[in-house]
Write a protein that holds these residues in place. Sequence first.
Motif, PDB file in Angstrom:
ATOM      1  N   GLU A   1     -20.557  12.687 -13.514  1.00 11.54           N
ATOM      2  CA  GLU A   1     -21.130  12.449 -14.705  1.00 11.54           C
ATOM      3  C   GLU A   1     -22.656  12.132 -14.674  1.00 11.54           C
ATOM      4  O   GLU A   1     -22.894  11.662 -13.674  1.00 11.54           O
TER       5      GLU A   1
ATOM      6  N   PRO B 243     -25.644  10.712 -16.644  1.00 17.07           N
ATOM      7  CA  PRO B 243     -25.725  10.022 -17.879  1.00 17.07           C
ATOM      8  C   PRO B 243     -26.813  10.650 -18.669  1.00 17.07           C
ATOM      9  O   PRO B 243     -26.686  10.289 -19.924  1.00 17.07           O
TER      10      PRO B 243
ATOM     11  N   ASN C 109     -24.840  12.548 -21.311  1.00 19.71           N
ATOM     12  CA  ASN C 109     -24.004  11.807 -22.121  1.00 19.71           C
ATOM     13  C   ASN C 109     -24.877  11.181 -23.034  1.00 19.71           C
ATOM     14  O   ASN C 109     -24.627  11.199 -24.252  1.00 19.71           O
ATOM     15  N   THR C 110     -26.212  10.783 -22.773  1.00 19.03           N
ATOM     16  CA  THR C 110     -27.304  10.198 -23.728  1.00 19.03           C
ATOM     17  C   THR C 110     -27.628  11.269 -24.891  1.00 19.03           C
ATOM     18  O   THR C 110     -27.429  10.916 -26.047  1.00 19.03           O
TER      19      THR C 110
ATOM     20  N   MET D  72     -24.735  11.841 -27.097  1.00 16.62           N
ATOM     21  CA  MET D  72     -24.516  10.973 -28.067  1.00 16.62           C
ATOM     22  C   MET D  72     -25.493  11.052 -29.395  1.00 16.62           C
ATOM     23  O   MET D  72     -25.125  10.933 -30.512  1.00 16.62           O
TER      24      MET D  72
ATOM     25  N   ASN E 113     -13.829   0.138 -26.242  1.00 18.13           N
ATOM     26  CA  ASN E 113     -14.401   1.511 -25.680  1.00 18.13           C
ATOM     27  C   ASN E 113     -15.865   1.689 -26.470  1.00 18.13           C
ATOM     28  O   ASN E 113     -16.243   2.531 -27.023  1.00 18.13           O
TER      29      ASN E 113
ATOM     30  N   SER F 108     -19.723   2.465 -26.869  1.00 20.14           N
ATOM     31  CA  SER F 108     -20.625   3.340 -26.050  1.00 20.14           C
ATOM     32  C   SER F 108     -21.631   2.502 -25.266  1.00 20.14           C
ATOM     33  O   SER F 108     -22.069   1.400 -25.425  1.00 20.14           O
ATOM     34  N   GLU F 109     -22.120   3.139 -24.174  1.00 16.51           N
ATOM     35  CA  GLU F 109     -23.024   2.526 -23.174  1.00 16.51           C
ATOM     36  C   GLU F 109     -24.313   1.904 -24.056  1.00 16.51           C
ATOM     37  O   GLU F 109     -24.812   0.969 -23.381  1.00 16.51           O
ATOM     38  N   ASP F 110     -24.569   2.402 -25.198  1.00 19.20           N
ATOM     39  CA  ASP F 110     -25.737   1.881 -25.985  1.00 19.20           C
ATOM     40  C   ASP F 110     -25.379   0.846 -26.886  1.00 19.20           C
ATOM     41  O   ASP F 110     -26.127   0.625 -27.858  1.00 19.20           O
ATOM     42  N   GLY F 111     -24.173   0.427 -26.974  1.00 14.58           N
ATOM     43  CA  GLY F 111     -23.697  -0.448 -27.615  1.00 14.58           C
ATOM     44  C   GLY F 111     -23.223  -0.185 -29.270  1.00 14.58           C
ATOM     45  O   GLY F 111     -23.032  -0.758 -30.064  1.00 14.58           O
TER      46      GLY F 111
END
Length: 736
Positions: A28, A30, A33-34, A37, A213, A215-218
């Motif tokens: 993975e 990061p 993924n960023t 998104m 669930n 997302s990482e950024d809220g």
Amino acid sequence: MIFQRSKKNILNFCIILYIFISTTPLIEVPILNTVEMFISDVRLKMTMPEGVDNRVVIADIDEASIRELGRWPWNRAILAEFVDTMFDHYQIKVLGFDVVFSEPDDVSGFMVLEQLDSLQIDDEQYLATSEKLKQQLAYDKIFSASIKGRNIVLGMVFDQANPDEVNDLKQPITTIEATLAEKTFVAKPIGYTGNIDILHQATDSVGFFDNPNISEDGLYRKVPLFQLYQNGFHPSLALAITRKAIGDQDYYFNIQKTGQYVAIEQVQLGSLIIPVDKTGSVIVPYRGGEGSFPYISVKDIMNKRVAKDALKDRIVILGTSAPGLQDIRATPVDSALPGVEVHANIITGILDQRIPYQPSYALGVELTIIIILGLLMMVVCNYLSPIMTMLFTSTLITVYLILNLFLWQQGIVIFLASPLLLILMIFVVHMSWGFVAENNTKNTVKKLFGQYVPPGLVDEMVNKPEWITQEGQSRELTVLFADIRGFTSISERLSPQELSELLNLFLTPLTKVIYDERGTIDKYIGDCIMSFWGAPLPDSRHAEQGVAAALKMLEKVKHLQSSFSARGWPEVNIGIGLNTGMMSVGNMGSEYRMAYTVLGDAVNLGARVEGLTKQYGVALIVTEYTKQAAPNFIYRKLDRVKVKGKVEAVNIYEVVNFIDLVTDELKQEIDQFHLAYELYCQQKWDEAAVILNNLMSQPNDKSNIVLYQIYLQRIDDYKASPPVKNWDGVYSHQTK
């Protein structure tokens, strides 16, 4: 070149391999993924339907309702009245509560009555009144009675970290074997908070509204439709409301089992197919920002100020837009969206069958796309110029974006970041590699030719490296020799320092003229400049550029005279000779010292021609070969000569000027001299002498008096001692 291209291809292949592996579940990244998104959010905003969907209405616990009905939570008698009003007066279809009633409604009056009853007061009137009051103050019971038998879905919350079980939990909609449950990626909470028993028993439908669930950024991009608690599936609030809205249709879970991989690919609700990812989540199909669904204040509903048509047969969710109640969510489309709208978007997305999804074959498609795009970029860009590489890359990105957008509008989600990042990375490699390679080539060219050729020519050589060589070649070139007249006497009058300064001030502007005309400096030989045209870059106009440079050098020398005179230096004049012909050009010398130079008979002839300028009293002489190769000038034929060391005779010419700069009078004078020269060659001495004497007496131009005197002297000599029989007019020079 092939080796360099191989190294570049290896680097590009490594990029393809890295992006390929990054796209698989193996690792993975990061940043990937960023980027995914971010791009997905842009795609979502571009394709949102916008507008207001009035099939779902938000019954809003807003600030105005709180001011009128009191601080939240309201007593449940108010909620009971609200429920009755919604179903009896407005005849709504479904009512969902985006809240959980986890504690009883403890009314202070009810508690006092129970304390009095514990005293066992034996008074019939008191007992009757107490019972009547307790019925009026039993708000939970009143609320329970209002929701019983109606299309109502209550909320609840699962807990991923706390194992507490607060109140009861409805039976799961279906169960799964424990061994399979462990293999799924569906959220598996360990605790929950449900509704108090009286309310729990009053309704048959409950749905969770928590989201494990995020997302990482809220941001709320995905929301689970179900969670797995003790091997049983429990629906979300949105899914439970949708089921009520279509008449309590049955659920069906499509479970895929492949080896150790177990996933629920879709949920069927009646005739509705709802695709989900491996976590049981859906991508929220946002219609737009806040206000995509109608908001109606609860106080207006309670006061029946709302038109019945606005609510009849609608799906209604009781929620809040009041910031103080903290039900605000950060989403890709709105940084502060009331959480109730997230549920509304999912409900309408299910009803419209527009839930985006990634099919099971998506990964295979994405990996195939990465290989195809990577190979295209790697191979095609090797044969394109930088501009065409940019155009090809832009086209490839545009085509992929259009394809991706088309699939998105069909509800199919394919990654954006990996292919785009792949294209851009390979593009950067190609452009950077080209820049570095060009820089290396430029540095090499500068190192090899920088001392010989002008910077502009170096740039051209970089763009045409295949034309560059220092190996010996035989080419038609034009060579120029320029020498200061009377340099020995000049050097005797100046100190060494002054002489050095004079040479620098003299040679620098003349060198610039040569550079401006795309010439190559061969060497400086004391006070002499040797240069040539046509190498290292081939140039069909080498003769014209050489002659033009010579004329401009003479003009530059005139301009230098005033500055030399101001320093007290003597007047400086030059003689220039040019010849065109086949010459050997390349790096020549020894292993200790090499020089890029020209050699050959044609070079020697050029040097001899320069030496003749003193004898004929002219500043610039070219051979017949240069004249033929550079026809755009006015020439005066000077003689046909044999220079020292040469057997063959050659015609020599003075370059008068550029064609458009020569006056008609001067052209007539040149024609007269040519006539005199023809008569001279025909040994018509007297007729030739008449014309020469006439030219000598003309006041217009005294620059060629030396030339006329030479021929008058020759005529006198030949009259006294006639030339040999079959004489062809050739004059042999015995000195350099």
